[in-house]
Design an enzyme around this catalytic site. Sequence first.
Site, PDB file in Angstrom:
ATOM      1  N   GLU A 191     -24.489  45.424  29.183  1.00 40.99           N
ATOM      2  CA  GLU A 191     -23.718  46.298  30.070  1.00 40.99           C
ATOM      3  C   GLU A 191     -22.374  46.561  29.404  1.00 40.99           C
ATOM      4  O   GLU A 191     -22.222  47.489  28.644  1.00 40.99           O
ATOM      5  CB  GLU A 191     -23.567  45.645  31.448  1.00 40.99           C
TER       6      GLU A 191
ATOM      7  N   GLU B 157     -18.236  36.505  38.203  1.00 40.21           N
ATOM      8  CA  GLU B 157     -18.564  37.755  38.889  1.00 40.21           C
ATOM      9  C   GLU B 157     -18.874  37.507  40.363  1.00 40.21           C
ATOM     10  O   GLU B 157     -18.440  38.264  41.241  1.00 40.21           O
ATOM     11  CB  GLU B 157     -19.761  38.400  38.195  1.00 40.21           C
TER      12      GLU B 157
END
Length: 863
Positions: free
Chosen positions: A467, A744
């Site tokens: 990502e 996260e």
Amino acid sequence: MLTVSIPVIEHHRDPLGIGEARPRLSWRITEAPPGWRQRAAVITIRRSGSERSFTIPGPEQVLVPWPDAPLASREQAHVRVAVIGEDDERSADSGETTLETGLLHPADWTAVPVGAPIVPADDLDARRPALVRRSFHLDAPVRRARLYATAHGVFEAELNGSRVGDELLAPGWTAYQHRLRYRTHDVTALLSPGENVIGAWLGDGWYRGRMGWYGGFHDLYGSDQSLVAQLEIELVDGRRLIIATDDTWSWAPSPIIRTGNYDGEDHDGREEQEGWSAPGADPTGWHPVVTFERDPATLVAPTGPPVRVTERVAPIAVLTSPAGTRILDLGQNLVGRMRLHATAPRGTTVTLRTAEVLQDGEIYTRPLRTARSTDSYTFAGRADGEEWAPRFTFHGFRYVEVTGWPGDLDADVAAGALVAEVMHTDLERTGWFACSDPLLTRLHENVVWGMRGNFVDIPTDCPQRDERVGWTGDIQVFGPTAATLFDVSGMLGGWLRDVAAEQLPDGTIPWYVPVIPAHRMWTPIRPGAAWGDVATLLPTALHDRYADTGLVADQFHSARRWVDRVAELAGPDRLWNEGFQLGDWLDPAAPPQDPADARTDRYLVATAYFARSARAVADLARILGRQEEERSYRALADEVAAAFRTAYVDADGRMTSDAQTAYALAIRFDLLPDAEQRSHAGARLAGLVAEAEGRIATGFVGTPLILDALTATGQLDAAYRLLLTRECPSWLYQVEQGATTIWERWDAMLPDGTVNPGTMTSFNHYALGAVADWMHRTVAGLALDTPGGRTLRFAPRPGGGLTWARSTQLTAYGEAAIAWTHTDGVLAVTVTVPVGADAVLDVPGRAPEFFGHGTHTVEFPFP
């Protein structure tokens, strides 16, 4: 004594090859008598053999407009500053800053991209990186030489066998179709009469390497891997030469077998060509280059620093896994690469596989998804040893599995044979915090490490999986914290230009910038609250920190277009209550595979952000003196706020979404102007914290706001309870679980030591670390009250059993600091105010005290 620092040019630490023809100037007054005030400044500019002085009236010393005629391409100027006080005393001149412009106009470029022939993306095994080079002859000594260079892909240049510069992953990642950065190098010392050779290593990088989720895409910007370089040489006899990339260059296969951001790098030392970039190199195996197209109008000078190695970290342990593999523990989750130094028989291959965490004693790679995250080096067999680090990749990792090591790994690691090199944009550190609770101090360091790892040329979401893109919502919520911890003015100012360039014609801001395609929810691009609001709220945060009205002017059109788009979507009722939204992303109550399923209504979030951004545009218009637009957008903000209250707030302040984020938004975005209603909302928010036993219940949207919302409504005890809770989910739960960066998810690591089952689980993701800004402003009590810090507010709010705290911040005017201790009912506060700034000490139950520059200490009873 009155002394002045050397002037700073725009936001550049090294003003070589700048892109501004009229660069603004800043300076700091490092020493002055008590009460001294600047009445004027004298700027002296020496250029083209002449010198002129300009007297600039007033107290301004931050981003002062260039007073002279515009600079030309390649022009050098020397700038010094003196200041004059209200008593007409003039300081001595500062030292000189030498600045030099780059190539300011497309016509300055003659270089074209050159590289190896294109190999189709469906034959990836044959897409080997290339080397390019050219030799040339000089018949006289060199007076001055500059290399202007960039690439389609990434590159490292060499000149006569020496590396040019120290930046990594150059030229970085921009929206290449709009802007491709080049950098300027002074290479005078690397040239000499006779034969000279210029060359470069090439890699895919972001330009044509694998990018995106679930396999991703290749060739997003182009299929070529090529160098664009222009070496401009001035000889001592006055002649000027240009050695530019063209069809006279040659290429050869690189000893790098493959390389990519996600998958790592494989290098075969047996295929290295000794001296390939030095005079006398063997021409065998070199071929004529292929030339490619490039619009010179897209070539731009950088506004921020490059990626560099900023620190080296040695392993703290060499582990043996249950499966018998050897694993290095660096003791810190970081971003970068490993460097090895060893001697081994020819053909020996060492493989390094990285991961952020262990599970069951083995490196755990599921959170990497399809990222291979593996590097390998095959030894050439040199008797004097070999040293290697991958050139064109980076990893997010704490643990490294080592296979194929040729010696005693334990002894060799102890001797320094394997070390991690930390890589990130080489930002100047500007904010420091510590307090009496070591867990809070460690939390702050985790935020710093998380930011370092995710500021790799652009502000990314995470540095390890397939990502690593520039999510607009993440940096929107983290922007104020980022600007406190590091000088991000140039880097984020440049990135915002890409945001504006990638903005859709209808005003929609993409979810991430630069934009790449995605298989699922991110394509086609749709407008989304909190993410799109980066166009309004990040320029606001940067102006608050750096007082840069030029950035506001540059971004105002983009900000206004975003709000206009949302107004169109909301319609006359001013409620943005339709369409795709992420809402309070990663609310801890959301299912692992549906992080948008939060407790707070996603349309409540969207309408709240609509009101906030409309008000932000009004504020930006006021900064620019655009009175009509200020009135229009302020009226719009009031209309949206009224619609928000009607739709989502009961008369007593209870929200339709009875959740922590809903109240935090309403309070922090000033959507509750009625004092009683606001007080009730604050009390209910504190009640929700109590009901959750101090556990956090916010995602990306609510987390940066909740502690401020509690503090602003008199619920400081609840704010400290939230901050100091150690049960999951909480900030300190992560710390007690051994985190060295911000996760996260609040529960990326579950209490039983296993990794969260969600496929989107990173252990280095700065968004939830936005709490650090509150720690500086409220726990320590140091805030910038006016843009740039001309006025400082020292407002410590001791609580939570803390006995001391301190914050130091390097502002536009110089170093500001506060340190307080709370002992036996007495609060002792020491503050430092830089010259050019004023400060107020704001402590509950005590009249405000005002300070000029200098260091001041006060003590008083404080129960």
